[in-house]
Write an enzyme that holds these catalytic residues in place. Sequence first.
Site, PDB file in Angstrom:
ATOM      1  N   ASN A   1      60.751  65.819 -64.054  1.00  0.00           N
ATOM      2  CA  ASN A   1      59.883  66.340 -65.105  1.00  0.00           C
ATOM      3  C   ASN A   1      60.583  67.548 -65.716  1.00  0.00           C
ATOM      4  OD1 ASN A   1      58.005  67.946 -66.463  1.00  0.00           O
ATOM      5  ND2 ASN A   1      56.334  67.504 -65.048  1.00  0.00           N
ATOM      6  N   HIS A  23      54.357  62.539 -72.105  1.00  0.00           N
ATOM      7  CA  HIS A  23      55.055  63.554 -71.312  1.00  0.00           C
ATOM      8  C   HIS A  23      55.250  63.006 -69.902  1.00  0.00           C
ATOM      9  CE1 HIS A  23      55.950  67.054 -68.990  1.00  0.00           C
ATOM     10  NE2 HIS A  23      54.750  67.105 -68.452  1.00  0.00           N
ATOM     11  N   CYS A  32      55.432  71.990 -71.262  1.00  0.00           N
ATOM     12  CA  CYS A  32      55.306  70.531 -71.370  1.00  0.00           C
ATOM     13  C   CYS A  32      54.664  70.051 -72.674  1.00  0.00           C
ATOM     14  CB  CYS A  32      54.515  69.989 -70.180  1.00  0.00           C
ATOM     15  SG  CYS A  32      55.248  70.435 -68.592  1.00  0.00           S
TER      16      CYS A  32
END
Lengths: 353, 74
Positions: free
Chosen positions: A295, A265, A116
């Site tokens: 995600n 993010h 991430c």
Amino acid sequence: MKYFSKITASHYVLPSKVLTNDDLAERFDPKKVKSIAKLSGITQRRVAPEGMTASDLAVAAAQRMIESENIDRASIDMVVFVTQTPDYILPATAFIVHEKLGLSKDCGAFDLSMGCPAMPYALSVVNGLIASGQCKKVLLIFSETITRLVYPKDRSLVTLHGDGAAAFILEAADGDYGFEFADIHSDSSGWKHLLVPAGGMKQRISEETKKETTDESGICTTPESLQMNGAAVFHFSISEIPPAVKASLQKHSLSLDDCKLVLFHQANKMMVDSIYNALQVPQEKRFFFMEQIGNLSAASTPVLLAEALRQGKLDGGGRVLLASFGVGLTWGVFSLNFAPGSVKASQASTELD
Amino acid sequence: MSKQEQLQEIFRDVLDNALLVLTPELAPANCGDWDSVAMVQIVLAVESAFGVRFSTDEVADIKSAADIFKKIDA
């Protein structure tokens, strides 16, 4: 600020296959699915079907960008491939992408293993390659099939994650636009809070690593799967990111008024909203792209930026302040200043069957 | 209001249970509504109410209300 590199083209691709909350309610307790959906804001996620890998998504994104924007692939002199779900343990997936795109023998290729928080790291590396004069045109791709690492019975992660890829071309900057800075931080004491225990050299794959365990909160997983201490990672994110953003703004003599967009993010909506609210980011500078896709791990911030570019949000130019955070634990606040009309954001299809 | 009562109010609010009686034994293992979402909400509320700061490891290691009692009594 000194400018050495800038993004000149972008595109992203998502698998067409969709996993909805209704699908998940058939697999898990509907009350729990609803609770996680409320936290995450995610109503569906894109999932790579069996056989589709990170290189497939990456090649599709890059190929469509190259063709639609008439990019001379022979002039690309480095491929940087960012993923935590490589096609193979070795060689680097960048070589598979290099081959499928028909890139030059004068073009190098390497992987950067990061999840991430990847984007500030990757941009820093590519900026260095261009600033040093070693490279003139870099193809930077972020691609994940993170759903492959999520155990199907782990309701805490199946509900969150999706797959996808974003591709960018970076070239030398001219004028006062481009990559501005990346302030990167780590709290490595938290490395175990986001972990795939087995499959590396520490614990090889075996019959043991396929055995299920269920913790006290009912989360079922195996050592071969992604394991996350959700509360710890959530707490880390909302504790560290707001002060880090404030510190970076101060360090670089900027304010939110200097930013056209502020992007984070896309971990989950509650977390991102908390960070936006803590920083008092005006609504018009906020942008989300997770509700319909999930995600995407390393590809999350890049796809978010690529979608903003695709929607024309930076056609008039402007500064984008971003923060990516997660596995490591690590986080980075970074900035890109776009000149008007400076990015060829491909309008080619973003779907991959 | 005692610390115990303050903490109980936090748990009642986050877990949406006005009749909850907080004991040190209360835990995600025996309280279905105490999931990771609730954990973060509880931690944030405790930090705000008691002026304490949990580290990421401390949050990860919370197994029951006893761990939170320990933090606010420290």
